[in-house]
Every structure is written in C-alpha cells, then in structure tokens.
Scaffold this active site. Structure first.
Site, mmCIF file in Angstrom:
data_model
loop_
_atom_site.group_PDB
_atom_site.id
_atom_site.type_symbol
_atom_site.label_atom_id
_atom_site.label_comp_id
_atom_site.label_asym_id
_atom_site.label_seq_id
_atom_site.Cartn_x
_atom_site.Cartn_y
_atom_site.Cartn_z
ATOM 1 N N CYS A 119 0.825 -1.199 0.000
ATOM 2 C CA CYS A 119 0.000 0.000 0.000
ATOM 3 C C CYS A 119 0.865 1.258 0.000
ATOM 4 C CB CYS A 119 -0.965 -0.066 1.190
ATOM 5 S SG CYS A 119 -2.395 1.013 1.061
ATOM 6 N N HIS A 120 0.738 2.121 1.007
ATOM 7 C CA HIS A 120 1.498 3.362 1.077
ATOM 8 C C HIS A 120 2.949 3.139 1.514
ATOM 9 C CE1 HIS A 120 -2.535 5.001 0.815
ATOM 10 N NE2 HIS A 120 -2.023 6.208 0.620
ATOM 11 N N GLY A 121 3.341 1.908 1.771
ATOM 12 C CA GLY A 121 4.736 1.611 2.092
ATOM 13 C C GLY A 121 5.675 2.062 0.986
ATOM 14 N N GLN A 123 5.768 4.822 -0.387
ATOM 15 C CA GLN A 123 6.222 6.188 -0.118
ATOM 16 C C GLN A 123 7.575 6.176 0.598
ATOM 17 O OE1 GLN A 123 2.674 7.494 2.064
ATOM 18 N NE2 GLN A 123 2.315 8.993 0.447
#
Length: 194
Positions: A119-121, A123
């Site tokens: 997911c947002h990992g 970033q």
C-alpha cells in the site's frame, strides 16, 4: 532451519490489517518480528487505522486497534536483521522524514535483503531512493511516488502481489495471501503439506 529476524517499520495510523496480519503470520511461521516506531519504545503503542474500499473515489478510514511495539527504534541495528516489512496506512508518509528510517531502508536495499512493502509503504521506498529500475506495486495514489523515484509502477489487481528481485509489493491488504506467500519464498521459508 531457524527463523529469520525481521524488522517492521511502523508509526501512528499504520493500516490495521497491514501491521497485524504480517506481524502475527510471520511469527506463526517461526520468524522473529520486531515492530518499531521512531520516537517510541518497546511496550508503547501506535494507533492504527482501518482502510476499507466501499465504493468511494478513495478508501475510507476508521479507527483501528492499538498495536504494541515490541522493540525500540533507537536500539535496532539494521545489519542484525534478515528482512524488512513496511506496512501502509498514513505512517510511511511521515516516518520517511526521519533520516534514520531512510538509512535503515537503504541498508536492506543495498545489501539485497528481502523487503516487503504494501500500500502506502512505497512512499518510504521512494523517499529512500531504492526503487530505481524496480517494478513496484502500491496503492494507486502512490504511483507518482514510484515513477518519480525511478521505479516502474505495477498496476495489478488489489488482491495480487509482485516480486522483483529482493522486493515484494502489493496494492493493499486484500493481497495479503499473495504478498506474504511471495515474501516467505524470499525468506526461504518452506511450508510442507502432508
């Protein structure tokens, strides 16, 4: 063969399933998982958020569980770990501002140790500048981060995962079965059914 030592980087409002499920599943398989958060100590908690897909233009967010850290970020030494897990949620957005977090992620990339991000990992991977030439999935809103960091964004189904060398990524928690299966392969974990 003994289980691996795995580092998990978390922070407040990490996605609930994306921290709880791999934390518990990897321990079930005999691995040691140290969940750490910059600025917090072992025994302290981070708040989690539940992200769900309910037909809106983006995910919805609800309060999750409190997750207890079992190691202290300031005490860890990345070289003592075999692999890294980066859950999503809102935590990657701000823990990437910590230079020691960036150095830890770079260590795993530069030494070709397994990294699982969901997911947002992505970033955090982008901020550490470790995506150059790599195929990487993420929550679609993070695709610009992947591309700007020199990675190739993999637009895959929400329940799918992709492995590229030492990196295993997925769009969101519905991919846990595939994402964790690919990661444990990189760890050398063998599950035998009889």
């Amino acid at each position: 063969m003994a289980g691996k030592q795995i580092l998990m980087l978390v922070g407040d409002f990490v996605e609930d399933y994306e921290v709880m499920v791999p934390f518990q599943a990897l321990q079930m398989l005999g691995h040691t998982v140290h969940a750490v958060c910059p600025g917090k100590k072992s025994g302290e908690k981070v708040r989690t958020a539940v992200h769900d897909f309910e037909g809106d233009q983006t995910y919805t967010e609800k309060p999750g569980h409190n997750f207890t850290l079992n190691a202290t970020f300031e005490d860890i030494q990345p070289e003592n770990y075999h692999a890294l897990v980066i859950p999503g949620g809102r935590a990657p957005e701000y823990i990437r501002l910590n230079p020691n977090v960036i150095q830890a992620v770079k260590h795993f990339a530069e030494t070709n140790k397994p990294i699982a991000a969901i997911c947002h990992g992505a970033q955090l991977l982008a901020a550490a500048n470790v995506l150059q030439g790599k195929r990487c999935s993420a929550y679609p809103a993070c695709s610009p981060d992947v591309v700007l960091a020199g990675g190739q964004y993999a637009d895959i189904a929400v329940d799918d995962a992709i492995a590229d060398g030492n990196l295993v990524t997925a769009p969101a928690w519905p991919a846990h079965p595939r994402w964790l299966a690919e990661f444990v392969k990189l760890l050398g974990t063998q599950i035998i059914h009889s």
